[in-house]
Scaffold this motif. Structure first.
Motif, short mmCIF file in Angstrom:
data_model
loop_
_atom_site.label_atom_id
_atom_site.label_comp_id
_atom_site.label_asym_id
_atom_site.label_seq_id
_atom_site.Cartn_x
_atom_site.Cartn_y
_atom_site.Cartn_z
N ILE A 175 36.03 47.38 38.99
CA ILE A 175 36.87 48.59 39.23
C ILE A 175 37.64 49.17 38.06
O ILE A 175 37.16 50.44 37.63
CB ILE A 175 37.90 48.11 40.20
CG1 ILE A 175 37.12 47.45 41.56
CG2 ILE A 175 38.81 49.31 40.81
CD1 ILE A 175 37.98 47.17 42.84
N SER A 176 38.54 48.41 37.63
CA SER A 176 39.64 49.03 36.93
C SER A 176 39.26 49.30 35.46
O SER A 176 39.61 50.49 34.93
CB SER A 176 41.05 48.11 36.46
OG SER A 176 40.49 47.03 36.15
N ALA A 177 38.24 48.74 34.92
CA ALA A 177 37.58 49.16 33.39
C ALA A 177 36.97 50.43 33.46
O ALA A 177 37.03 50.88 32.35
CB ALA A 177 36.60 48.14 33.07
N ALA A 179 40.39 36.56 35.33
CA ALA A 179 41.64 36.87 36.36
C ALA A 179 41.64 38.39 36.60
O ALA A 179 41.23 39.29 35.52
CB ALA A 179 42.85 36.55 35.46
N THR A 180 42.10 38.85 37.63
CA THR A 180 42.23 40.45 37.90
C THR A 180 43.39 40.59 38.64
O THR A 180 43.90 39.95 39.59
CB THR A 180 41.04 40.66 38.71
OG1 THR A 180 41.16 42.07 39.00
CG2 THR A 180 40.79 39.95 39.83
N ASP A 181 44.07 41.95 38.44
CA ASP A 181 45.11 42.11 39.04
C ASP A 181 44.71 43.35 40.13
O ASP A 181 45.73 43.62 41.06
CB ASP A 181 46.14 42.81 38.17
CG ASP A 181 46.77 42.04 37.03
OD1 ASP A 181 47.10 40.80 37.71
OD2 ASP A 181 47.34 42.60 36.30
N THR A 182 43.46 43.64 40.19
CA THR A 182 43.21 44.61 41.09
C THR A 182 43.00 44.22 42.62
O THR A 182 43.45 44.96 43.65
CB THR A 182 41.67 45.28 40.67
OG1 THR A 182 41.71 45.42 39.21
CG2 THR A 182 41.48 46.45 41.43
N LYS A 183 42.56 43.08 42.91
CA LYS A 183 42.44 42.53 44.08
C LYS A 183 43.66 41.55 44.50
O LYS A 183 43.84 40.54 43.89
CB LYS A 183 41.20 41.54 44.30
CG LYS A 183 40.77 41.38 45.86
CD LYS A 183 39.55 40.60 45.81
CE LYS A 183 39.14 39.61 46.70
NZ LYS A 183 38.62 40.05 48.04
N1 3NM Z 1 36.35 41.25 44.64
P1 3NM Z 1 38.59 44.72 38.62
S1 3NM Z 1 37.46 40.59 42.47
C1 3NM Z 1 37.00 43.81 44.73
O1 3NM Z 1 36.37 38.00 43.49
C2 3NM Z 1 36.92 42.37 44.00
O2 3NM Z 1 35.24 38.98 45.24
C3 3NM Z 1 36.61 40.16 43.77
O3 3NM Z 1 38.53 44.55 40.19
C4 3NM Z 1 35.92 38.89 44.32
O4 3NM Z 1 37.10 45.14 38.15
C5 3NM Z 1 37.90 42.19 42.88
O5 3NM Z 1 39.65 45.55 38.31
C6 3NM Z 1 38.44 43.07 41.82
O6 3NM Z 1 38.95 43.41 37.95
C7 3NM Z 1 37.64 43.64 40.93
#
Ligand code: 3NM
Length: 217
Positions: A190-192, A137-141
């Motif tokens: 990204i965020s890490a 799970a990610t909040d960045t995208k």
């Molecule tokens: N692409 P973080 S997930 C840019 O699933 C991006 O294709 C994704 O950010 C995909 O490292 C994502 O902060 C975000 O989770 C990655």
């Protein structure tokens, strides 16, 4: 393509660094040992064309000083204009085969995939590497889909996908090594790094987790 470059693949745009200057964050990430950089100027607060180009030019020069490849996300015209080392495209973009026709042959082409079908198609279209995600799970995208987990990578390998792979989405120092163990060549994140209190230290820590115990830094 040298797949070693995928080991610690940092992605960032000007809207991923909070209050901090993106050039400073990238500089710290480079000092900490990232092996590839993707300029992803996308989503809320992304810079308009000319500003994007100006920032891209500076970030590219920073990468060049560290001999770290500079990849542009999605925007083929910008990648060409910036003389980037590569372009990374998603499923909503033109296929890699079409993008390849427009770009200089030296440019690396990465494609985001989530399923076996997408991976086979990207390989047939001439992708040089695959970004597989979201792993977690990610909040960045903003529009991230449901996570595929480590199984997502294991399945691609079991199905005969031999292209270099980076995992993406929700990756940090606690799970980076698992991604490589599952069959990826590296991690992209990204965020890490971009939101870490100390981006250089965060990158260094990730590098040490990714380098086996015997490999020198
Ligand atoms: N692409 P973080 S997930 C840019 O699933 C991006 O294709 C994704 O950010 C995909 O490292 C994502 O902060 C975000 O989770 C990655």
């Amino acid at each position: 393509m040298d797949k070693e470059m995928l080991k610690l693949y940092f992605i960032m745009g000007s809207n991923n660094t909070g209050d901090r200057n993106p050039e400073q964050v990238l500089q710290k990430a480079l000092q900490g040992g990232i092996t590839c950089f993707q300029f992803r100027e996308k989503g809320q607060g992304a810079l308009p064309e000319e500003e994007k180009w100006k920032l891209g030019r500076k970030l590219k020069a920073q990468c060049a000083a560290f001999h770290v490849p500079f990849i542009v996300n999605d925007d083929v015209d910008m990648a060409i204009r910036l003389e980037a080392d590569g372009i990374h495209i998603g499923q909503e973009d033109d296929p890699a085969s079409k993008v390849k026709e427009r770009c200089p042959a030296r440019m690396v082409i990465g494609v985001s995939v989530r399923t076996i079908e997408e991976a086979h198609q990207a390989a047939a279209d001439g992708a040089d590497y695959l970004g597989v995600g979201p792993m977690f799970a990610t909040d960045t995208k903003e529009d991230a889909k449901a996570p595929v987990g480590l199984e997502g990578i294991r399945r691609l390998r079991a199905e005969g996908i031999t292209l270099p792979i980076v995992g993406i989405g929700g990756i940090d120092a606690s799970n980076a090594a698992d991604i490589v163990e599952a069959g990826a060549d590296g991690v992209s994140l990204i965020s890490a790094i971009s939101l870490a209190d100390a981006p250089e230290k965060a990158a260094r820590e990730l590098r040490s987790r990714l380098n086996g115990p015997t490999e020198k830094q």
